[in-house]
Design a protein around this motif. Structure first.
Motif, PDB file in Angstrom:
ATOM      1  N   CYS A  85       0.945  -1.450  -0.059  1.00 48.59           N
ATOM      2  CA  CYS A  85      -0.038   0.073   0.023  1.00 48.59           C
ATOM      3  C   CYS A  85       0.848   1.290   0.055  1.00 48.59           C
ATOM      4  O   CYS A  85       0.363   2.253  -0.636  1.00 48.59           O
ATOM      5  N   LEU A  86       1.988   1.316   0.693  1.00 43.88           N
ATOM      6  CA  LEU A  86       2.871   2.408   0.723  1.00 43.88           C
ATOM      7  C   LEU A  86       3.805   2.548  -0.211  1.00 43.88           C
ATOM      8  O   LEU A  86       4.467   3.631  -0.190  1.00 43.88           O
ATOM      9  N   GLY A  87       4.340   1.279  -0.923  1.00 43.99           N
ATOM     10  CA  GLY A  87       5.214   1.393  -1.811  1.00 43.99           C
ATOM     11  C   GLY A  87       6.668   1.735  -1.091  1.00 43.99           C
ATOM     12  O   GLY A  87       7.484   2.274  -1.934  1.00 43.99           O
ATOM     13  N   GLU A  88       6.955   1.344   0.251  1.00 45.49           N
ATOM     14  CA  GLU A  88       8.275   1.575   0.830  1.00 45.49           C
ATOM     15  C   GLU A  88       8.336   0.304   1.866  1.00 45.49           C
ATOM     16  O   GLU A  88       7.614  -0.316   2.042  1.00 45.49           O
ATOM     17  N   GLU A  89       9.435   0.093   1.967  1.00 42.94           N
ATOM     18  CA  GLU A  89       9.802  -0.975   3.066  1.00 42.94           C
ATOM     19  C   GLU A  89       9.677  -0.558   4.662  1.00 42.94           C
ATOM     20  O   GLU A  89       9.742   0.504   4.979  1.00 42.94           O
ATOM     21  N   ILE A  90       8.963  -1.505   5.065  1.00 45.32           N
ATOM     22  CA  ILE A  90       8.320  -1.401   6.553  1.00 45.32           C
ATOM     23  C   ILE A  90       9.427  -1.902   7.415  1.00 45.32           C
ATOM     24  O   ILE A  90       9.905  -3.043   7.295  1.00 45.32           O
ATOM     25  N   GLY A  91       9.720  -1.315   8.389  1.00 45.24           N
ATOM     26  CA  GLY A  91      10.661  -1.606   9.497  1.00 45.24           C
ATOM     27  C   GLY A  91       9.975  -2.959  10.339  1.00 45.24           C
ATOM     28  O   GLY A  91       8.748  -3.044  10.320  1.00 45.24           O
ATOM     29  N   ILE A  92      10.590  -3.558  11.176  1.00 42.74           N
ATOM     30  CA  ILE A  92      10.151  -4.759  11.721  1.00 42.74           C
ATOM     31  C   ILE A  92      10.737  -4.900  12.929  1.00 42.74           C
ATOM     32  O   ILE A  92      12.199  -4.702  13.060  1.00 42.74           O
ATOM     33  N   VAL A  93      10.222  -5.458  14.096  1.00 39.26           N
ATOM     34  CA  VAL A  93      10.964  -5.535  15.518  1.00 39.26           C
ATOM     35  C   VAL A  93      10.335  -6.877  16.048  1.00 39.26           C
ATOM     36  O   VAL A  93       9.243  -7.075  16.364  1.00 39.26           O
ATOM     37  N   GLY A  94      11.049  -7.829  15.866  1.00 37.78           N
ATOM     38  CA  GLY A  94      10.377  -9.399  16.163  1.00 37.78           C
ATOM     39  C   GLY A  94      10.724 -10.397  15.573  1.00 37.78           C
ATOM     40  O   GLY A  94      11.733 -10.007  14.575  1.00 37.78           O
ATOM     41  N   ASP A  95      10.434 -11.669  15.879  1.00 31.79           N
ATOM     42  CA  ASP A  95      11.203 -12.818  15.208  1.00 31.79           C
ATOM     43  C   ASP A  95      12.813 -12.784  15.026  1.00 31.79           C
ATOM     44  O   ASP A  95      13.184 -12.983  13.925  1.00 31.79           O
ATOM     45  N   SER A  96      13.177 -12.422  16.171  1.00 33.68           N
ATOM     46  CA  SER A  96      14.810 -12.093  16.150  1.00 33.68           C
ATOM     47  C   SER A  96      15.473 -11.012  15.199  1.00 33.68           C
ATOM     48  O   SER A  96      16.489 -11.059  14.823  1.00 33.68           O
ATOM     49  N   GLN A  97      14.578 -10.056  14.613  1.00 33.35           N
ATOM     50  CA  GLN A  97      14.939  -9.222  13.863  1.00 33.35           C
ATOM     51  C   GLN A  97      14.526  -7.379  14.667  1.00 33.35           C
ATOM     52  O   GLN A  97      13.709  -7.304  15.192  1.00 33.35           O
TER      53      GLN A  97
ATOM     54  N   PHE B 116       8.108   3.889   9.363  1.00 36.43           N
ATOM     55  CA  PHE B 116       6.878   3.013   9.516  1.00 36.43           C
ATOM     56  C   PHE B 116       7.395   1.635  10.192  1.00 36.43           C
ATOM     57  O   PHE B 116       8.073   1.071   9.328  1.00 36.43           O
ATOM     58  N   THR B 117       7.156   1.053  11.210  1.00 32.51           N
ATOM     59  CA  THR B 117       7.622   0.067  11.655  1.00 32.51           C
ATOM     60  C   THR B 117       6.691  -0.940  12.319  1.00 32.51           C
ATOM     61  O   THR B 117       5.465  -0.235  12.999  1.00 32.51           O
ATOM     62  N   ILE B 118       6.666  -1.986  12.223  1.00 37.93           N
ATOM     63  CA  ILE B 118       5.881  -3.346  12.630  1.00 37.93           C
ATOM     64  C   ILE B 118       6.561  -3.959  13.961  1.00 37.93           C
ATOM     65  O   ILE B 118       7.574  -4.344  13.648  1.00 37.93           O
ATOM     66  N   GLY B 119       5.818  -3.988  15.021  1.00 37.99           N
ATOM     67  CA  GLY B 119       6.566  -4.762  15.928  1.00 37.99           C
ATOM     68  C   GLY B 119       5.850  -5.650  17.126  1.00 37.99           C
ATOM     69  O   GLY B 119       4.655  -5.477  17.198  1.00 37.99           O
ATOM     70  N   MET B 120       6.327  -6.735  17.299  1.00 41.04           N
ATOM     71  CA  MET B 120       5.835  -7.516  18.160  1.00 41.04           C
ATOM     72  C   MET B 120       5.936  -7.166  19.818  1.00 41.04           C
ATOM     73  O   MET B 120       6.693  -6.931  20.389  1.00 41.04           O
ATOM     74  N   VAL B 121       4.816  -7.050  20.468  1.00 31.10           N
ATOM     75  CA  VAL B 121       4.753  -6.646  21.815  1.00 31.10           C
ATOM     76  C   VAL B 121       5.641  -7.372  22.710  1.00 31.10           C
ATOM     77  O   VAL B 121       6.308  -6.948  23.626  1.00 31.10           O
ATOM     78  N   GLN B 122       5.776  -8.583  22.589  1.00 32.09           N
ATOM     79  CA  GLN B 122       6.652  -9.389  23.304  1.00 32.09           C
ATOM     80  C   GLN B 122       8.293  -8.930  23.130  1.00 32.09           C
ATOM     81  O   GLN B 122       8.921  -8.938  24.040  1.00 32.09           O
ATOM     82  N   SER B 123       8.565  -8.564  21.977  1.00 30.64           N
ATOM     83  CA  SER B 123       9.940  -7.949  21.600  1.00 30.64           C
ATOM     84  C   SER B 123       9.958  -6.526  22.180  1.00 30.64           C
ATOM     85  O   SER B 123      11.119  -6.410  22.607  1.00 30.64           O
ATOM     86  N   LEU B 124       9.247  -5.645  22.106  1.00 28.32           N
ATOM     87  CA  LEU B 124       9.373  -4.538  22.189  1.00 28.32           C
ATOM     88  C   LEU B 124       9.264  -4.101  23.979  1.00 28.32           C
ATOM     89  O   LEU B 124       9.722  -2.947  24.424  1.00 28.32           O
TER      90      LEU B 124
END
Length: 209
Positions: free
Chosen positions: A31-43, A49-57
Motif C-alpha cells: 500500500c505504501l510502496g516502501e520498505e516497512i521496519g520490523i521488530v520481532g522474530d529475532s529481527q 513506519f515499523t511493525i513490532g511484536m509487543v513481546q519483543s518491544l
C-alpha cells in the motif's frame, strides 16, 4: 494504513502474532510502496513506519525507539488489559493513538483501552463485512441434547468434565456432524477446551470410519 499514510509521521504498529507481523508488513509495503521496519522474530530494523511484536518491544533496549513514535496502532487492542501491551502503549508519547478490536471491553480492566486509545470512533458490523464480501455468510445450527444427570455440589471443572468432555452421547453427535460435513466434501474444524477431549473425539472419529 490509510491513516498512517495520511499523517505521514513516525509510526509503530503493534501486534502479538507472528503471522500478523509478516502479513501486515506485506500489505503495508504494497500500500505504501516502501520498505516497512520490523521488530520481532529475532529481527530489529527501525524505520519511519515499523511493525513490532509487543513481546519483543518490552525489552528495555527499544524504549528510546518507542519514544520517537508519533503514531501508534494496536491490533487486537483489547489485550491492553495485560501489562505487556499497556507498557508498550504507555512508552509511546504519540499524540495519534489507534486501536483495532472485534471484542473491546470498555469497563473494569478494559478502561485501560480508553485511557490509551480514547473512545470508539468507528464501528463496522459483521453484516457490513458480509455485504462487502470480506466475511462469508455464516449458517448457524443448534443441536439440542438431553440433560445429563450430575451429582450435586460439584465444582465447575467436574461438571464440565462430566457434561462435556466425558459425555458420550454429545461426543458421538459431534462426530456425526463432522462426518456429515466430510461426506459433503467440506472441511470441518472441531474446537475443544481440553486436550483430553480432543484426543477422545479423535479416537471416536477414527473408530467410526
Amino acid at each position: 494504513i490509510a491513516v498512517i499514510k495520511t499523517l505521514d509521521l513516525p509510526a509503530i504498529w503493534l501486534t502479538h502474532r507472528l503471522h500478523l507481523l509478516y502479513q501486515t508488513k506485506r500489505v503495508m509495503e504494497d500500500c505504501l510502496g516502501e520498505e516497512i521496519g520490523i521488530v520481532g522474530d529475532s529481527q530489529i530494523d527501525y524505520k519511519k513506519f515499523t511493525i513490532g511484536m509487543v513481546q519483543s518491544l518490552c525489552s528495555e533496549k527499544h524504549k528510546e525507539f518507542l519514544k520517537t513514535r508519533e503514531v501508534v496502532v494496536g491490533d487486537e487492542i483489547h489485550h491492553l488489559e495485560s501489562t505487556m501491551w499497556y507498557d508498550n502503549f504507555a512508552s509511546c508519547p504519540a499524540p495519534y493513538r489507534f486501536g483495532l478490536s472485534a471484542t473491546p471491553c470498555l469497563e473494569n480492566d478494559g478502561l485501560s483501552l480508553l485511557g490509551m486509545a480514547g473512545d470508539i470512533i468507528y464501528q463496522v458490523s459483521a453484516k457490513d463485512l458480509v455485504d462487502r464480501g470480506v466475511l462469508c455468510q455464516p449458517r448457524i445450527f443448534f443441536i439440542r441434547m438431553d440433560n445429563v444427570p450430575l451429582e450435586s455440589k460439584l465444582r465447575f471443572s467436574a461438571v464440565y468434565a462430566q457434561g462435556i468432555v466425558e459425555n458420550e452421547a454429545r461426543n458421538r453427535k459431534i462426530v456425526d456432524v463432522a462426518k456429515t460435513f466430510r461426506d459433503e466434501g467440506k472441511n470441518c474444524l472441531t474446537l475443544v477446551n481440553r486436550v483430553s477431549h480432543g484426543k477422545d473425539l479423535t479416537a471416536l472419529m477414527k473408530r467410526s470410519d
